[in-house]
Design a protein around this motif. Structure first.
Motif, short mmCIF file in Angstrom:
data_model
loop_
_atom_site.label_atom_id
_atom_site.label_comp_id
_atom_site.label_asym_id
_atom_site.label_seq_id
_atom_site.Cartn_x
_atom_site.Cartn_y
_atom_site.Cartn_z
N VAL A 396 0.83 -1.24 -0.06
CA VAL A 396 0.02 -0.01 0.20
C VAL A 396 0.84 1.12 0.14
O VAL A 396 1.80 1.41 0.69
CB VAL A 396 -0.87 -0.14 1.19
CG1 VAL A 396 -1.74 1.11 1.32
CG2 VAL A 396 -1.86 -1.25 1.37
N TRP A 397 0.69 2.28 -0.98
CA TRP A 397 1.47 3.31 -1.13
C TRP A 397 0.70 4.61 -0.85
O TRP A 397 1.08 5.80 -1.60
CB TRP A 397 2.42 3.27 -2.32
CG TRP A 397 3.30 2.30 -2.89
CD1 TRP A 397 4.03 1.67 -1.72
CD2 TRP A 397 3.63 1.69 -3.81
NE1 TRP A 397 4.76 0.74 -2.03
CE2 TRP A 397 4.74 0.53 -3.50
CE3 TRP A 397 3.18 1.78 -5.20
CZ2 TRP A 397 5.16 -0.14 -4.42
CZ3 TRP A 397 3.76 1.03 -6.07
CH2 TRP A 397 4.82 -0.05 -5.82
N ILE A 398 -0.32 4.47 -0.13
CA ILE A 398 -1.40 5.82 -0.12
C ILE A 398 -0.51 6.77 0.76
O ILE A 398 -0.56 7.95 0.35
CB ILE A 398 -2.55 5.25 0.92
CG1 ILE A 398 -3.26 4.31 0.12
CG2 ILE A 398 -3.37 6.21 1.25
CD1 ILE A 398 -4.70 4.42 -0.48
N LYS A 399 0.24 6.33 1.55
CA LYS A 399 1.47 7.49 2.22
C LYS A 399 2.46 7.37 1.74
O LYS A 399 2.94 6.08 1.20
CB LYS A 399 1.30 7.06 3.97
CG LYS A 399 0.13 7.13 4.55
CD LYS A 399 0.26 7.20 6.22
CE LYS A 399 -0.82 7.14 6.78
NZ LYS A 399 -0.65 6.69 8.21
N ALA A 400 2.98 8.44 1.45
CA ALA A 400 4.49 8.50 0.83
C ALA A 400 5.45 7.55 1.46
O ALA A 400 6.25 6.97 0.91
CB ALA A 400 4.87 9.89 0.67
N SER B 339 -9.67 -4.58 10.31
CA SER B 339 -8.84 -4.27 9.38
C SER B 339 -8.08 -2.88 9.52
O SER B 339 -8.51 -2.01 10.31
CB SER B 339 -9.42 -3.96 7.81
OG SER B 339 -8.38 -3.96 7.05
N PRO B 340 -6.58 -3.38 9.74
CA PRO B 340 -5.79 -2.24 10.19
C PRO B 340 -5.80 -1.04 9.19
O PRO B 340 -5.95 -1.21 7.91
CB PRO B 340 -4.43 -2.62 10.20
CG PRO B 340 -4.53 -4.24 9.92
CD PRO B 340 -5.71 -4.47 9.38
N THR B 341 -6.09 -0.02 9.51
CA THR B 341 -6.02 1.39 8.59
C THR B 341 -5.02 1.42 7.67
O THR B 341 -4.81 1.59 6.49
CB THR B 341 -6.24 2.63 9.32
OG1 THR B 341 -7.17 2.35 10.50
CG2 THR B 341 -6.88 3.79 8.40
N ASP B 342 -3.66 1.35 8.44
CA ASP B 342 -2.35 1.32 7.82
C ASP B 342 -1.79 0.07 7.74
O ASP B 342 -0.75 -0.29 8.69
CB ASP B 342 -1.63 2.58 8.60
CG ASP B 342 -0.53 3.14 7.82
OD1 ASP B 342 -0.53 2.67 6.77
OD2 ASP B 342 0.20 3.80 8.48
N VAL B 343 -2.06 -0.78 6.93
CA VAL B 343 -1.95 -1.99 7.00
C VAL B 343 -0.22 -2.62 6.92
O VAL B 343 0.09 -3.57 7.70
CB VAL B 343 -2.62 -2.97 5.94
CG1 VAL B 343 -2.01 -2.67 4.50
CG2 VAL B 343 -2.61 -4.61 6.26
N SER B 349 1.72 -4.22 11.38
CA SER B 349 1.98 -5.60 11.36
C SER B 349 2.67 -6.23 12.60
O SER B 349 2.37 -7.51 12.79
CB SER B 349 3.07 -5.53 10.11
OG SER B 349 4.16 -4.88 10.32
N CYS B 350 3.10 -5.66 13.51
CA CYS B 350 3.63 -6.32 14.64
C CYS B 350 2.24 -6.73 15.61
O CYS B 350 2.26 -7.99 15.92
CB CYS B 350 4.34 -5.24 15.53
SG CYS B 350 6.04 -5.39 15.19
N LEU B 351 1.25 -5.85 15.58
CA LEU B 351 0.05 -6.39 16.19
C LEU B 351 -0.53 -7.46 15.46
O LEU B 351 -0.91 -8.38 16.20
CB LEU B 351 -0.98 -5.05 16.24
CG LEU B 351 -2.00 -5.40 17.11
CD1 LEU B 351 -2.01 -5.84 18.29
CD2 LEU B 351 -3.12 -4.17 16.68
N THR B 352 -0.87 -7.35 14.24
CA THR B 352 -1.66 -8.47 13.63
C THR B 352 -0.49 -9.70 13.48
O THR B 352 -1.28 -10.84 13.78
CB THR B 352 -1.77 -8.10 12.00
OG1 THR B 352 -0.72 -7.71 11.49
CG2 THR B 352 -3.13 -6.93 12.08
N ASN B 353 0.54 -9.76 13.47
CA ASN B 353 1.48 -10.86 13.66
C ASN B 353 1.35 -11.42 15.09
O ASN B 353 1.27 -12.79 15.09
CB ASN B 353 3.01 -10.60 13.28
CG ASN B 353 3.08 -10.42 11.92
OD1 ASN B 353 2.38 -10.69 10.95
ND2 ASN B 353 4.24 -9.69 11.32
#
Lengths: 503, 628
Positions: A396-400, B339-343, B349-353
């Motif tokens: 995902v590249w939504i954020k730079a 679903s994480p907003t900032d996946v 990813s630490c949390l989901t892992n």
């Protein structure tokens, strides 16, 4: 659901009931008679439920706080005094206070003894906006209005309309009961009988496990639920035959979400039949001996409860078509525990980590014990058929920063070639796929330029393979950035260049 | 949310016309030079995404969140429009994944800036979207079929999310009118088709995307009803960050999602392994997860915060390292997919892992449903199930375990039968050695029943157990045969010990004496022995319905003369053990004198207490009891 009984003790309730016969009753006497009947019923069928009694006129008073002592409730009924006029709004405010005090978060259900509501309801029509009407309550409620008057009497005025409005305001869950025929003991009994059937009938079921079974009461009564008012408008009700389909480890079912919880109490069917209709206090006193008797005969519930507790398991129970629940032992205190049943959301797969309940089968039939011979593993939770985004390495590249991180990762590995060849190409291909999907060809060119620059910056000490891999990767990215189907296929991966050094 | 609300079907229509190739004018610096390397190196010029890239990546993010939270039944159909429409997937469940869509998008590639703009229009895609909405989905089909006469309850609604660069408000109105018209036409077509359904409701969300710093000629407009079938809302957004925020808000609104931020998650620092810092992770999930907060009015306690855009709120929860042991059941009112907003941020990813580390397997049933087999197994296991430990002998005996475990199986192998037979032989052996049995002496006077009586009770019980399964297969039956052949008939056993008796003497008394009278008698006998009078009814139930039970005892077993040594008469071959036992019995029988009763028996029977019968008529039973 605990009950608040709200008894109208205004003067209108002292109006005599015109009877042909000798005895003269007041409406109040009829109401008290009906409530006594309700309390007796609850004492024998709903003894675990809490009930409180409030009296109201223009003021309200809590006569008996929430209790399971139905004698106290009946006693209080006997000592009612008469006050001035009916004011329902004040009474409902009182209920709201009492419930929220005693039951910080709970549900309450109301019965209302009613005489002449006419006046006060009319005044309530003109209430100011500043004074909020107490309905609906901030907790789920069912409002039952027991009117010591017949429907005709109520309809002569706008009393019926007002009561209906009250019901609507409360959220619509409830009912108005009126007396049928002349106002007498018999018809008040009939009216309360209808209330009992409607709202206080105990839920009796038979719990089955193969050839074993036990008559049980499920308490509180499981209410029918509507899953989708459009596709399935008919409410689903719990079967009166509850069939255990199997047993599962607590760790595997792992505190699942439930829509309601109930006690499962073994009952002696014959005893129940005896009690119906004759719930006198004398009989209540005899009950211990009856339950002692019951304690002597072996009961499947006892076996089940003990086994679940000892084994640390729950029993999966079928409640209806595509509807399941679980039976388990719930500790009340250190010493006491109860057999309980929780209801899952209706549906074939209420707990995704178990998969479809119908796909669960006996361990003995598995080719290999899914728990391992030493009970060291578990088949649960099941892997979903499609991985969620967070379980795969999505781009995902939504954020730079997302894009920068991915480019830097490639460059970091590029500087450690040929040691990091595999990681380098893995990251490179991940970036390539995303760039192709997003139509971001400019990025492919840019990263190719970066790799070429890295190539020129390689120190003399660098492994000769590094330069080959970097220029190979850069060239492949450039080819992909042209959109040429031969090089820009999504599923294609750039493979490391085979060199004499790399072997 | 209703099963067939507008959320069941979402069509993305993304503009692929030449102007979408224009730059968003938002630049990304991807060449971050470290100071040590900065000297003499010319950094790469920043890259910038095209409007198309922005539209595609934001729509993919919308899909990612949707698929995470709703893996089933919330479907997306992705359409790209230029000089024609390109449908990238179908409503089918197997087509519902971001990977599928990304692969199809890669095949489409970015818009061709040299294509003739006159030939290109978003309209192609919008018309295709309406047609697509009228196509029946797997779930709609399945429900219609299962509901039969109430099939009309299955509604057909849907949503079109159009990402485009519109020319003007007039242009937008033209698009709306066109969609409305297409719906009407399509509904006419649907009336005559099984695979098409009339569209009852269509919500259009038109997102007008324009580059940074460019004025827009299109105005925002909240949701408005165009017709009873069509609503429309217009959003004007700058490409880039604003677009992604907009689509994030839309996915929440469209699918009843809400946001929770887990704060203060301790995590090891990437750079310094020994230090740890606290991070926050924002998750999206169904908004019902917040229901209890609202109910209890405790929302302020949980903490809410309004984001910079002022549109979205998140509830903050503080991280607690879970300390629960998994063998406790906790009360849980809801579990929701997230679903994480900032996946792919590191904290996410630490949390989901951390949450994902489970071992997993999957299974596919074939034939009869496993749950039905489970129920059948429960039925088999409970055919004979004593509820009270003191009422069972065999389930207190380790020696019976192999047989008890096997006999409840649906089918037995030859090996299983052998194991069962061995178990029986072993019991015979125990009996000969006079090993004690775990029979409860609770309630009985003295030392409880005599050893031979104990064995009789044990054999009866074992036979009862096996008999409930004997009908299943021939092999089950063979286990029963083995028991009948090998089990002791207590009186004879007793007799054999006391005096010799030739096998030929045995009377053919195999016919069961099924008379109720004798059965009951045997019942009372065993009850008395166990001191479980109050269990009489049940107990007798269990044993008396066993037609092959041994001849019931008279109350004084040692004195009554019963048939001797039935094994050879039983079905099936005689085991070596039986032959050997018989030999010994015969040998022993020669060593003592015969009893008077046996000598004067008729048909191997000698009636006891004949004088009592004469006195009291037929009630032998009662007298027998009384005489004790």
């Amino acid at each position: 659901m605990p009950t608040v009984v709200l008894m109208d003790v205004s003067l209108s309730m002292t109006r005599p009931v015109s009877l042909d016969g000798s005895d003269e009753f007041q409406r109040k006497n009829l109401a008290v008679h009906g409530l006594n009947m309700l309390f007796e019923h609850m004492a024998s069928n709903y003894r675990l439920e809490f009930t409180s009694l409030m009296a109201f006129s223009s003021l309200w008073e809590l006569l008996v706080p929430f209790t399971r002592d139905y004698n106290a409730l009946q006693e209080a009924l006997g000592n009612l005094e008469d006050y001035d006029k009916t004011c329902v709004e004040a009474a409902l405010n009182g209920v709201s206070n009492v419930v929220q005090q005693e039951w910080a978060v709970t549900d309450g259900s109301l019965g209302i003894g009613k005489g002449s509501l006419r006046h006060s309801l009319q005044t309530q029509k003109h209430r100011g906006d500043d004074k909020k009407f107490p309905l609906p309550f901030p907790f789920p409620t069912k409002l039952f209005i027991m009117s010591v008057a017949n429907a005709e009497e109520l309809q002569m005025t706008d009393a019926m309309d007002n009561l209906e409005e009250l019901l609507r305001l409360s959220g619509g869950d409830g009912q108005i009961f009126t007396m049928e025929g002349p106002l007498c003991m018999k018809s008040v009994q009939a009216m309360f009988g209808r209330l009992i059937d409607h709202a206080y009938s105990p839920f009796h079921a038979v719990l089955h496990c193969g050839n074993l079974s036990s008559d049980v009461q499920v308490f509180p009564r499981p209410e029918p639920i509507v899953m989708d008012e459009e596709v399935e408008p008919m409410p689903r009700s719990v079967n009166i035959d509850l069939e255990i389909v199997g047993f599962i480890e607590i760790a595997d079912i792992s505190s699942p979400p439930v829509i309601s919880r109930h006690l499962v109490l073994p009952i002696n069917v014959n005893k129940e039949v005896d009690e119906v209709g004759t719930g006198t206090t004398d009989e209540l006193e005899e009950e211990p001996s009856a339950s002692q008797m019951a304690g002597k005969s072996p009961n499947f519930c006892v076996l089940l409860h003990g086994s679940l507790k000892v084994e640390g398991m729950v029993a999966l129970v079928q409640l209806g078509p595509e509807w399941y629940g679980m039976l388990y032992s719930q500790a009340d205190s250190k010493k006491k525990s109860n057999l309980m049943m929780s209801l899952f959301e209706p549906g074939p797969e209420p707990l995704p980590w178990l998969g479809k309940i119908t796909h669960l089968g006996p361990i003995s039939e598995a080719a290999e014990n899914p728990y391992g011979e030493d009970d060291s593993k578990s088949p649960f939770p099941l892997q979903p058929s499609a991985k969620r985004s967070y379980a795969q390495n999505v781009t995902v590249w939504i954020k730079a920063s997302g894009l920068q991180t991915d480019v830097q990762k490639i460059l970091r590995n590029a500087r450690k070639l040929p040691d990091k060849t595999q990681t380098f190409y893995k990251e490179l291909n991940r970036l390539r796929k995303a760039a192709l999907a997003f139509g971001f060809w400019e990025l492919l060119k840019g990263v190719a330029d970066l790799l070429e620059r890295e190539c020129t910056l390689l120190p003399d000490s660098a492994h000769p393979d590094a330069a080959f891999q970097l220029s190979h990767a850069a060239q492949q990215l450039k080819l992909a950035s042209t959109g040429d189907s031969q090089y820009a296929a999504f599923d294609h991966n750039i493979a490391p260049m085979h060199t004499d050094f790399s072997s | 949310m209703k099963m067939f609300s507008v959320a069941h079907k979402t069509v993305f229509v993304v503009d692929h016309c030449p102007y979408m190739a224009e730059s968003s004018r938002q630049q990304v610096e991807c060449d971050v030079l470290t100071k040590s390397r900065a000297q003499g190196v010319i950094p790469l010029a920043p890259v910038s995404k095209s409007l198309w890239t922005c539209a595609v990546e934001c729509s993919m993010e919308y899909c990612r969140i949707l698929y995470d939270v709703y893996p089933l039944h919330k479907l997306i159909n992705y359409i790209v429009s230029d000089s024609e429409f390109h449908i990238l997937n179908s409503w089918r469940q197997e087509d519902q994944s971001t990977h599928e869509l990304m692969s199809a998008l890669a095949a489409v590639g970015p818009p061709n800036p040299r294509e003739d703009p006159e030939c290109c229009s978003i309209l192609h895609g919008l018309v295709a979207a309406v047609e697509s909405l009228s196509k029946i989905t797997e779930l709609q089909h399945e429900r219609r079929t299962s509901l039969m006469d109430t099939a009309e309850r299955v509604a057909n609604r849907g949503r079109i999310i159009c990402l485009t660069n519109a020319k003007s408000d007039t242009h937008v109105r033209m698009l709306e009118d066109c969609i409305q018209e297409t719906i009407l036409e399509q509904n006419k077509l649907a009336a005559g088709s099984d695979r098409l359904m009339a569209i009852q409701q269509c919500d259009l969300i038109l997102v007008h995307i324009h580059p940074q710093g460019e004025d827009t000629l299109v105005s925002d407009r909240p949701k408005k009803e165009i017709s009873p079938l069509l609503t429309s809302e217009i959003h004007c957004v700058r490409a880039g960050r604003h677009l992604s925020t907009k689509l994030n808000i839309l996915v929440q609104q469209n699918f009843d999602l809400a946001s929770t931020t887990i704060t203060n998650i301790p995590m090891k620092e990437e750079q310094h392994a020994n230090t740890s810092a606290n991070y926050d992770v924002e998750l999206l999930h169904h908004r019902d997860a917040h229901l209890e907060f609202f109910k209890s009015g405790d929302l302020h306690m949980a903490g809410t915060s309004t984001r910079e855009n002022g549109l979205k709120e998140t509830i903050t929860l503080k991280w607690c390292t879970p300390r629960t042991n998994s063998i406790e059941l906790h009360y849980c009112t809801g579990a929701y997919r997230i679903s994480p907003t900032d996946v792919n941020s590191r904290p996410s990813s630490c949390l989901t892992n951390f949450l994902l580390n489970g071992n997993l397997s999957s299974h596919d049933p074939s034939g009869k449903l496993p749950v039905e087999r489970a129920k059948a197994q429960l039925e088999r296991h409970t055919r004979y199930w004593p509820m009270i430990i003191s009422q069972t002998t065999i389930f207190n005996m380790q020696a019976v375990v192999p047989l008890a475990n096997l006999i409840v199986k649906e089918t037995l192998s030859e090996e299983d039968v052998l194991t069962c037979q061995k178990t029986v032989y072993n019991l015979v052996d125990m009996e000969r050695k006079n090993d004690p049995l775990p029979i409860s002496t609770v309630g009985s006077r003295g030392k409880g029943p005599k050893r031979d009586e104990q064995y009789r009770i044990m054999w009866n019980e074992l036979e009862t157990l096996v008999k409930t399964h004997a009908g299943a297969t021939d092999r089950h039956q063979r286990v029963l045969d083995c028991i009948i052949a090998c089990r002791s008939k207590p009186p004879e056993e007793e007799e054999r010990k006391k005096r010799g008796r030739k096998r030929e003497d045995r009377e053919d008394r195999t016919e069961k004496n099924g008379s109720k009278d004798t059965d009951d008698k045997s019942w009372q006998e065993s009850e008395r022995l166990k001191g479980l009078v109050d269990k009489e009814e049940q107990e007798s139930e269990v044993i008396k319905d066993s037609p092959d039970s041994p001849e019931p005892l008279n109350k004084k077993p040692r004195l009554c003369t019963e048939e001797v040594q039935p094994p050879e008469r039983a079905k099936g071959p005689v085991s070596l053990l039986t032959m050997w036992s018989n030999r010994i019995t015969v040998a022993n029988s020669r060593k003592h004198q015969e009893f008077v009763g046996r000598v004067s028996s008729v048909n191997n029977k000698f009636e006891l207490y004949q004088q009592l019968k004469d006195e009291n008529g037929m009630d032998v039973h009662e007298n027998g009891k009384a005489s004790r």
